[in-house]
Structures are given as structure tokens and as C-alpha cells.
Design a protein around this motif. Structure first.
Motif, PDB file in Angstrom:
ATOM      1  N   ILE A 220    -107.873  20.367 -14.401  1.00  0.00           N
ATOM      2  CA  ILE A 220    -106.738  20.963 -13.635  1.00  0.00           C
ATOM      3  C   ILE A 220    -105.946  19.825 -12.916  1.00  0.00           C
ATOM      4  O   ILE A 220    -106.888  19.042 -12.055  1.00  0.00           O
ATOM      5  CB  ILE A 220    -107.186  22.016 -12.904  1.00  0.00           C
ATOM      6  CG1 ILE A 220    -107.928  23.138 -13.666  1.00  0.00           C
ATOM      7  CG2 ILE A 220    -106.090  22.669 -12.063  1.00  0.00           C
ATOM      8  CD1 ILE A 220    -108.838  24.202 -12.882  1.00  0.00           C
ATOM      9  N   SER A 221    -104.794  19.989 -12.910  1.00  0.00           N
ATOM     10  CA  SER A 221    -103.847  18.935 -12.213  1.00  0.00           C
ATOM     11  C   SER A 221    -103.001  19.776 -11.249  1.00  0.00           C
ATOM     12  O   SER A 221    -102.102  20.594 -11.760  1.00  0.00           O
ATOM     13  CB  SER A 221    -103.445  18.105 -13.152  1.00  0.00           C
ATOM     14  OG  SER A 221    -102.368  17.224 -12.151  1.00  0.00           O
ATOM     15  N   VAL A 222    -102.847  19.388  -9.902  1.00  0.00           N
ATOM     16  CA  VAL A 222    -101.879  20.187  -8.948  1.00  0.00           C
ATOM     17  C   VAL A 222    -101.243  18.984  -8.362  1.00  0.00           C
ATOM     18  O   VAL A 222    -101.874  18.058  -7.569  1.00  0.00           O
ATOM     19  CB  VAL A 222    -102.772  21.162  -8.100  1.00  0.00           C
ATOM     20  CG1 VAL A 222    -101.679  21.651  -7.262  1.00  0.00           C
ATOM     21  CG2 VAL A 222    -103.514  22.232  -8.763  1.00  0.00           C
ATOM     22  N   GLY A 223    -100.024  18.878  -8.457  1.00  0.00           N
ATOM     23  CA  GLY A 223     -99.116  17.656  -7.870  1.00  0.00           C
ATOM     24  C   GLY A 223     -98.745  18.021  -6.381  1.00  0.00           C
ATOM     25  O   GLY A 223     -99.196  18.878  -5.986  1.00  0.00           O
ATOM     26  N   LYS A 224     -98.310  16.729  -5.933  1.00  0.00           N
ATOM     27  CA  LYS A 224     -98.390  16.780  -4.273  1.00  0.00           C
ATOM     28  C   LYS A 224     -97.115  17.858  -3.970  1.00  0.00           C
ATOM     29  O   LYS A 224     -96.997  18.233  -2.776  1.00  0.00           O
ATOM     30  CB  LYS A 224     -98.195  15.430  -3.594  1.00  0.00           C
ATOM     31  CG  LYS A 224     -99.444  14.692  -3.772  1.00  0.00           C
ATOM     32  CD  LYS A 224     -99.223  13.100  -2.962  1.00  0.00           C
ATOM     33  CE  LYS A 224    -100.518  12.571  -2.875  1.00  0.00           C
ATOM     34  NZ  LYS A 224    -100.485  11.282  -2.173  1.00  0.00           N
ATOM     35  N   LYS A 225     -96.270  17.990  -4.610  1.00  0.00           N
ATOM     36  CA  LYS A 225     -94.963  18.901  -4.455  1.00  0.00           C
ATOM     37  C   LYS A 225     -95.450  20.409  -3.994  1.00  0.00           C
ATOM     38  O   LYS A 225     -94.661  21.030  -3.468  1.00  0.00           O
ATOM     39  CB  LYS A 225     -94.038  18.957  -5.656  1.00  0.00           C
ATOM     40  CG  LYS A 225     -93.345  17.741  -6.032  1.00  0.00           C
ATOM     41  CD  LYS A 225     -92.519  17.800  -7.156  1.00  0.00           C
ATOM     42  CE  LYS A 225     -91.685  16.430  -7.299  1.00  0.00           C
ATOM     43  NZ  LYS A 225     -90.430  16.701  -8.259  1.00  0.00           N
ATOM     44  N   LEU A 226     -96.657  20.719  -4.469  1.00  0.00           N
ATOM     45  CA  LEU A 226     -96.974  22.047  -4.169  1.00  0.00           C
ATOM     46  C   LEU A 226     -97.534  22.295  -2.719  1.00  0.00           C
ATOM     47  O   LEU A 226     -97.654  23.427  -2.305  1.00  0.00           O
ATOM     48  CB  LEU A 226     -98.007  22.534  -5.235  1.00  0.00           C
ATOM     49  CG  LEU A 226     -97.594  22.834  -6.572  1.00  0.00           C
ATOM     50  CD1 LEU A 226     -98.577  22.669  -7.558  1.00  0.00           C
ATOM     51  CD2 LEU A 226     -96.811  24.073  -6.701  1.00  0.00           C
ATOM     52  N   GLY A 227     -97.721  21.151  -2.153  1.00  0.00           N
ATOM     53  CA  GLY A 227     -98.317  21.374  -0.518  1.00  0.00           C
ATOM     54  C   GLY A 227     -99.347  20.179  -0.244  1.00  0.00           C
ATOM     55  O   GLY A 227     -99.540  19.571  -0.950  1.00  0.00           O
ATOM     56  N   ASN A 228     -99.818  20.579   0.955  1.00  0.00           N
ATOM     57  CA  ASN A 228    -100.897  19.713   1.447  1.00  0.00           C
ATOM     58  C   ASN A 228    -101.971  19.880   0.634  1.00  0.00           C
ATOM     59  O   ASN A 228    -102.153  20.979  -0.084  1.00  0.00           O
ATOM     60  CB  ASN A 228    -100.940  19.758   3.017  1.00  0.00           C
ATOM     61  CG  ASN A 228    -101.114  21.042   3.520  1.00  0.00           C
ATOM     62  OD1 ASN A 228    -101.698  21.965   2.578  1.00  0.00           O
ATOM     63  ND2 ASN A 228    -101.275  21.324   4.801  1.00  0.00           N
ATOM     64  N   ALA A 229    -103.130  19.186   1.108  1.00  0.00           N
ATOM     65  CA  ALA A 229    -104.371  19.257   0.514  1.00  0.00           C
ATOM     66  C   ALA A 229    -105.051  20.486   0.456  1.00  0.00           C
ATOM     67  O   ALA A 229    -105.812  20.883  -0.559  1.00  0.00           O
ATOM     68  CB  ALA A 229    -105.446  18.167   1.230  1.00  0.00           C
ATOM     69  N   VAL A 230    -104.821  21.123   1.643  1.00  0.00           N
ATOM     70  CA  VAL A 230    -105.463  22.365   1.802  1.00  0.00           C
ATOM     71  C   VAL A 230    -104.809  23.463   0.764  1.00  0.00           C
ATOM     72  O   VAL A 230    -105.600  24.241  -0.014  1.00  0.00           O
ATOM     73  CB  VAL A 230    -105.170  23.185   3.263  1.00  0.00           C
ATOM     74  CG1 VAL A 230    -105.673  24.457   3.323  1.00  0.00           C
ATOM     75  CG2 VAL A 230    -105.819  22.398   4.330  1.00  0.00           C
ATOM     76  N   VAL A 231    -103.486  23.515   0.453  1.00  0.00           N
ATOM     77  CA  VAL A 231    -102.784  24.432  -0.308  1.00  0.00           C
ATOM     78  C   VAL A 231    -103.378  23.970  -1.754  1.00  0.00           C
ATOM     79  O   VAL A 231    -103.463  24.772  -2.894  1.00  0.00           O
ATOM     80  CB  VAL A 231    -101.514  24.376  -0.047  1.00  0.00           C
ATOM     81  CG1 VAL A 231    -100.920  25.061  -1.104  1.00  0.00           C
ATOM     82  CG2 VAL A 231    -100.881  24.882   1.218  1.00  0.00           C
ATOM     83  N   ARG A 232    -103.174  22.739  -1.977  1.00  0.00           N
ATOM     84  CA  ARG A 232    -103.603  22.289  -3.293  1.00  0.00           C
ATOM     85  C   ARG A 232    -104.910  22.714  -3.938  1.00  0.00           C
ATOM     86  O   ARG A 232    -105.460  23.184  -4.983  1.00  0.00           O
ATOM     87  CB  ARG A 232    -103.322  20.886  -3.311  1.00  0.00           C
ATOM     88  CG  ARG A 232    -102.054  20.453  -3.642  1.00  0.00           C
ATOM     89  CD  ARG A 232    -101.941  18.843  -3.965  1.00  0.00           C
ATOM     90  NE  ARG A 232    -102.421  17.800  -3.219  1.00  0.00           N
ATOM     91  CZ  ARG A 232    -102.524  17.078  -2.291  1.00  0.00           C
ATOM     92  NH1 ARG A 232    -101.102  17.513  -1.636  1.00  0.00           N
ATOM     93  NH2 ARG A 232    -103.041  16.262  -1.785  1.00  0.00           N
ATOM     94  N   ASN A 233    -105.851  22.621  -2.817  1.00  0.00           N
ATOM     95  CA  ASN A 233    -107.226  22.919  -3.185  1.00  0.00           C
ATOM     96  C   ASN A 233    -107.441  24.459  -3.397  1.00  0.00           C
ATOM     97  O   ASN A 233    -108.399  25.016  -4.402  1.00  0.00           O
ATOM     98  CB  ASN A 233    -108.348  22.516  -2.209  1.00  0.00           C
ATOM     99  CG  ASN A 233    -108.494  21.008  -1.951  1.00  0.00           C
ATOM    100  OD1 ASN A 233    -108.398  20.307  -2.977  1.00  0.00           O
ATOM    101  ND2 ASN A 233    -108.702  20.508  -0.738  1.00  0.00           N
ATOM    102  N   LYS A 234    -106.729  25.156  -2.767  1.00  0.00           N
ATOM    103  CA  LYS A 234    -106.679  26.649  -2.794  1.00  0.00           C
ATOM    104  C   LYS A 234    -106.144  26.950  -4.127  1.00  0.00           C
ATOM    105  O   LYS A 234    -106.593  27.837  -4.945  1.00  0.00           O
ATOM    106  CB  LYS A 234    -105.593  27.316  -1.791  1.00  0.00           C
ATOM    107  CG  LYS A 234    -105.843  28.778  -2.106  1.00  0.00           C
ATOM    108  CD  LYS A 234    -104.668  29.492  -0.954  1.00  0.00           C
ATOM    109  CE  LYS A 234    -104.455  31.096  -1.192  1.00  0.00           C
ATOM    110  NZ  LYS A 234    -103.709  31.537  -0.412  1.00  0.00           N
ATOM    111  N   ILE A 235    -105.024  26.257  -4.627  1.00  0.00           N
ATOM    112  CA  ILE A 235    -104.596  26.604  -6.028  1.00  0.00           C
ATOM    113  C   ILE A 235    -105.420  26.203  -7.068  1.00  0.00           C
ATOM    114  O   ILE A 235    -105.727  27.064  -7.947  1.00  0.00           O
ATOM    115  CB  ILE A 235    -102.866  25.765  -6.212  1.00  0.00           C
ATOM    116  CG1 ILE A 235    -102.271  26.192  -5.388  1.00  0.00           C
ATOM    117  CG2 ILE A 235    -102.729  25.854  -7.787  1.00  0.00           C
ATOM    118  CD1 ILE A 235    -100.948  25.666  -5.168  1.00  0.00           C
ATOM    119  N   LYS A 236    -106.363  25.157  -6.984  1.00  0.00           N
ATOM    120  CA  LYS A 236    -107.417  24.685  -7.904  1.00  0.00           C
ATOM    121  C   LYS A 236    -108.284  25.576  -8.072  1.00  0.00           C
ATOM    122  O   LYS A 236    -108.905  26.169  -9.065  1.00  0.00           O
ATOM    123  CB  LYS A 236    -108.089  23.272  -7.603  1.00  0.00           C
ATOM    124  CG  LYS A 236    -106.845  22.159  -7.765  1.00  0.00           C
ATOM    125  CD  LYS A 236    -107.637  20.907  -7.346  1.00  0.00           C
ATOM    126  CE  LYS A 236    -106.802  19.825  -6.927  1.00  0.00           C
ATOM    127  NZ  LYS A 236    -107.371  18.522  -6.537  1.00  0.00           N
TER     128      LYS A 236
END
Length: 109
Positions: free
Chosen positions: A44-60
Motif C-alpha cells: 500500500i502506498s499513500v502519497g504526501k498530497k493526502l495529508g500529514n502522517a496521521v492522516v496517511r496512517n489512517k488511510i493505510k
């Protein structure tokens, strides 16, 4: 998702992306590479455009839950799921349906 079902190493990600077999929807892009082993793996790859680290980890975490519900890991594919910025515009259910449709396209081909 168990550790053995994950693609973790950078060189593995690169090898799968280099294959250039992909399927796309507004929220996700899936890259696929055939595999000879007895089980499938998912990265799974989530780019930095989706938000800060907290948001990206939630998406993952959410995408990992979708993968647990959709995949049965008996396929002969390594898969990379790239999350697009449109992910935020849809709710969990619609994103899950989109991922299911992409997985069915992979099975057909």
C-alpha cells in the motif's frame, strides 16, 4: 493483514511498478505482477498530497481493512495499491466497492 502477505521492500515495489500492468479508478491505482509462490502479497502506498502522517496512517489502516475483507490471498499476483487524492471525496463503502471492482478486473485478465 499478516506480515507474509505484505510487500515491504523498496526493490519489490520497484519490480512490480516496472511491470506496468495497472488498473485504475478515481480513488485507487492497482499495479499487478504475476507470482509463482503459493500466496498473493499486497503493498500500500499513500502519497504526501493526502495529508500529514496521521492522516496517511489512517488511510493505510482503512485500506488494510478493505484488503482483508476483499482479498483471500490465494491469487498468484503481487499487488501494489496506490491511493489517489480522490479517496477523501468518497466514504469507506464506496472506496471499498471501487477496490472490489478493480480486483475483479485483475481476475478477468
Amino acid at each position: 493483514m499478516k506480515k507474509q502477505y505484505r510487500v515491504c521492500k523498496n526493490y519489490e515495489f520497484s519490480a512490480i511498478l516496472k511491470e506496468k500492468r495497472f488498473y485504475a479508478c478515481p480513488s485507487f491505482v492497482i499495479y499487478v505482477r504475476p507470482r509463482e509462490k503459493e500466496y498473493a502479497r499486497v503493498g500500500i502506498s499513500v502519497g504526501k498530497k493526502l495529508g500529514n502522517a496521521v492522516v496517511r496512517n489512517k488511510i493505510k489502516r482503512q485500506v488494510r481493512m478493505m484488503v482483508d475483507e476483499i482479498f483471500d490471498f490465494t491469487e498468484k499476483f503481487d499487488t501494489i495499491i496506490i491511493v489517489r487524492p480522490k479517496y477523501h471525496e468518497e466514504n469507506y463503502g464506496n472506496n471499498k466497492k471501487g477496490l472490489e471492482r478493480l480486483k475483479k478486473k485483475v481476475k478477468i485478465v
